[in-house]
Design a protein around this motif. Sequence first.
Motif, PDB file in Angstrom:
ATOM      1  N   TYR A 224       0.840  -1.210   0.000  1.00 11.70           N
ATOM      2  CA  TYR A 224       0.000   0.000   0.000  1.00 11.70           C
ATOM      3  C   TYR A 224       0.870   1.253   0.000  1.00 11.70           C
ATOM      4  N   ILE A 225       1.830   1.339   0.926  1.00 11.80           N
ATOM      5  CA  ILE A 225       2.603   2.582   1.004  1.00 11.80           C
ATOM      6  C   ILE A 225       3.548   2.721  -0.186  1.00 11.80           C
ATOM      7  N   GLU A 226       4.128   1.626  -0.662  1.00 14.07           N
ATOM      8  CA  GLU A 226       5.057   1.795  -1.779  1.00 14.07           C
ATOM      9  C   GLU A 226       4.312   2.103  -3.074  1.00 14.07           C
ATOM     10  N   THR A 227       3.090   1.606  -3.224  1.00 16.98           N
ATOM     11  CA  THR A 227       2.287   1.968  -4.396  1.00 16.98           C
ATOM     12  C   THR A 227       1.937   3.451  -4.368  1.00 16.98           C
ATOM     13  N   ILE A 228       1.535   3.946  -3.203  1.00 15.26           N
ATOM     14  CA  ILE A 228       1.159   5.357  -3.097  1.00 15.26           C
ATOM     15  C   ILE A 228       2.365   6.262  -3.327  1.00 15.26           C
ATOM     16  N   VAL A 229       3.507   5.926  -2.741  1.00 17.88           N
ATOM     17  CA  VAL A 229       4.705   6.755  -2.927  1.00 17.88           C
ATOM     18  C   VAL A 229       5.130   6.760  -4.394  1.00 17.88           C
ATOM     19  N   ALA A 230       5.062   5.596  -5.048  1.00 10.93           N
ATOM     20  CA  ALA A 230       5.423   5.533  -6.473  1.00 10.93           C
ATOM     21  C   ALA A 230       4.466   6.369  -7.315  1.00 10.93           C
ATOM     22  N   LEU A 231       3.169   6.283  -7.023  1.00 17.66           N
ATOM     23  CA  LEU A 231       2.188   7.099  -7.760  1.00 17.66           C
ATOM     24  C   LEU A 231       2.455   8.586  -7.546  1.00 17.66           C
ATOM     25  N   ALA A 232       2.786   8.948  -6.308  1.00 17.02           N
ATOM     26  CA  ALA A 232       2.985  10.366  -5.985  1.00 17.02           C
ATOM     27  C   ALA A 232       4.197  10.948  -6.704  1.00 17.02           C
ATOM     28  N   ARG A 233       5.153  10.102  -7.070  1.00 17.70           N
ATOM     29  CA  ARG A 233       6.359  10.571  -7.752  1.00 17.70           C
ATOM     30  C   ARG A 233       6.212  10.539  -9.273  1.00 17.70           C
ATOM     31  N   ALA A 234       5.164   9.910  -9.770  1.00 23.24           N
ATOM     32  CA  ALA A 234       5.075   9.620 -11.200  1.00 23.24           C
ATOM     33  C   ALA A 234       4.339  10.716 -11.963  1.00 23.24           C
ATOM     34  N   SER A 235       4.743  10.885 -13.219  1.00 22.92           N
ATOM     35  CA  SER A 235       4.021  11.787 -14.111  1.00 22.92           C
ATOM     36  C   SER A 235       3.282  11.027 -15.199  1.00 22.92           C
ATOM     37  N   ASN A 236       3.590   9.738 -15.342  1.00 21.84           N
ATOM     38  CA  ASN A 236       2.870   8.902 -16.300  1.00 21.84           C
ATOM     39  C   ASN A 236       2.963   7.438 -15.853  1.00 21.84           C
ATOM     40  N   VAL A 237       2.345   6.537 -16.587  1.00 23.09           N
ATOM     41  CA  VAL A 237       2.269   5.138 -16.149  1.00 23.09           C
ATOM     42  C   VAL A 237       3.652   4.490 -16.091  1.00 23.09           C
ATOM     43  N   ASP A 238       4.473   4.757 -17.091  1.00 21.05           N
ATOM     44  CA  ASP A 238       5.811   4.158 -17.094  1.00 21.05           C
ATOM     45  C   ASP A 238       6.651   4.679 -15.931  1.00 21.05           C
ATOM     46  N   ASP A 239       6.491   5.947 -15.612  1.00 15.92           N
ATOM     47  CA  ASP A 239       7.148   6.510 -14.423  1.00 15.92           C
ATOM     48  C   ASP A 239       6.738   5.740 -13.167  1.00 15.92           C
ATOM     49  N   PHE A 240       5.455   5.479 -13.050  1.00 13.87           N
ATOM     50  CA  PHE A 240       4.934   4.773 -11.874  1.00 13.87           C
ATOM     51  C   PHE A 240       5.585   3.400 -11.714  1.00 13.87           C
ATOM     52  N   THR A 241       5.627   2.640 -12.781  1.00 17.75           N
ATOM     53  CA  THR A 241       6.185   1.282 -12.649  1.00 17.75           C
ATOM     54  C   THR A 241       7.689   1.327 -12.361  1.00 17.75           C
ATOM     55  N   GLU A 242       8.379   2.299 -12.923  1.00 12.83           N
ATOM     56  CA  GLU A 242       9.819   2.386 -12.660  1.00 12.83           C
ATOM     57  C   GLU A 242      10.091   2.821 -11.227  1.00 12.83           C
ATOM     58  N   TRP A 243       9.293   3.755 -10.708  1.00  9.14           N
ATOM     59  CA  TRP A 243       9.472   4.149  -9.305  1.00  9.14           C
ATOM     60  C   TRP A 243       9.108   3.003  -8.379  1.00  9.14           C
ATOM     61  N   LEU A 244       8.069   2.285  -8.692  1.00 10.40           N
ATOM     62  CA  LEU A 244       7.680   1.157  -7.842  1.00 10.40           C
ATOM     63  C   LEU A 244       8.791   0.109  -7.804  1.00 10.40           C
ATOM     64  N   ARG A 245       9.368  -0.164  -8.941  1.00 10.30           N
ATOM     65  CA  ARG A 245      10.474  -1.121  -9.007  1.00 10.30           C
ATOM     66  C   ARG A 245      11.656  -0.637  -8.156  1.00 10.30           C
ATOM     67  N   LYS A 246      11.954   0.615  -8.272  1.00 11.97           N
ATOM     68  CA  LYS A 246      13.092   1.175  -7.540  1.00 11.97           C
ATOM     69  C   LYS A 246      12.833   1.203  -6.029  1.00 11.97           C
ATOM     70  N   ILE A 247      11.592   1.441  -5.642  1.00 12.93           N
ATOM     71  CA  ILE A 247      11.244   1.473  -4.213  1.00 12.93           C
ATOM     72  C   ILE A 247      11.252   0.067  -3.618  1.00 12.93           C
ATOM     73  N   ARG A 248      10.787  -0.902  -4.374  1.00 12.32           N
ATOM     74  CA  ARG A 248      10.609  -2.265  -3.838  1.00 12.32           C
ATOM     75  C   ARG A 248      11.909  -3.057  -3.800  1.00 12.32           C
ATOM     76  N   TYR A 249      12.798  -2.814  -4.754  1.00 11.78           N
ATOM     77  CA  TYR A 249      13.999  -3.648  -4.879  1.00 11.78           C
ATOM     78  C   TYR A 249      15.267  -2.810  -4.728  1.00 11.78           C
ATOM     79  N   GLU A 250      16.224  -3.348  -4.027  1.00 14.28           N
ATOM     80  CA  GLU A 250      17.518  -2.684  -3.902  1.00 14.28           C
ATOM     81  C   GLU A 250      18.134  -2.501  -5.283  1.00 14.28           C
ATOM     82  N   GLY A 251      18.469  -1.271  -5.617  1.00 10.22           N
ATOM     83  CA  GLY A 251      19.044  -0.983  -6.928  1.00 10.22           C
ATOM     84  C   GLY A 251      18.067  -1.137  -8.082  1.00 10.22           C
ATOM     85  N   GLY A 252      16.780  -1.368  -7.765  1.00 13.40           N
ATOM     86  CA  GLY A 252      15.781  -1.520  -8.816  1.00 13.40           C
ATOM     87  C   GLY A 252      15.860  -2.839  -9.562  1.00 13.40           C
TER      88      GLY A 252
END
Length: 242
Positions: A70-98
């Motif tokens: 829940y929190i990592e999805t919200i933080v990724a959405l809050a940083r994103a300007s488009n859908v691809d941004d969202f998935t890349e931020w989520l990947r980077k937040i969830r995994y060390e080094g993305g």
Amino acid sequence: MKHAQPQGLSRRRVEQLLSETKYDRCAGSRIDVLSRHFLGHPYKPNPLIGSADTVEVFTASLDGFDCVTYIETIVALARASNVDDFTEWLRKIRYEGGRIQWERRNHYMTLWIRNNVREGIIRPVSMPAVPTVTRERVLNVVPGLAAQRTRVRCVPKAAVPRLERYLQSGDLIFFASTRKHLDVFHAGIIVRDGKKVSMRHASRSRGFVVEQELSEFLKANRMAGVIVMRPQGATRRIAVSS
């Protein structure tokens, strides 16, 4: 390198969500709007795919959450300007080094916090004159993962009323465990309305994403203390790594 689309991703739903916050430049305000959207969504235990014996699959479903997704999805959405941004931020937040590997997933929240501070995604909240304590832990509750020592620095539960004046909407709050082999047992998002301080979180006991007063949660749960982190606004597009 462009990555494959995460499992469970609905590009249309993400586009709709981002359209609600596209003119808002404040990270806390965006998190407030986006986290409210998911109130009432179901709690989903173990929503990620992968284990020591199973290949990790990157997922980005908006249909149900545990407290971490829940929190990592919200933080990724809050940083994103488009859908691809969202998935890349989520990947980077969830995994060390993305890197999408089970071994590099931020399984323990002290690791999650440390890696996301390093990436500039969150930062500690300055709270002068609020006492902290440090607890030693040997983390070994994830099957297949080697035990690891860590230190948990937190505000003791008795001192939480003294830190409430520093809390802002959008802050992340983590609850330190009293167990010797676990660092954090739950996490949520702070919402402030004047002097009233509440928390939105994916609640296993209630079965949904809920909003409840922070004092109520503190009263009902045993803990070593709390850790507070503040998400930072994205000042650049994410660098996509292989």
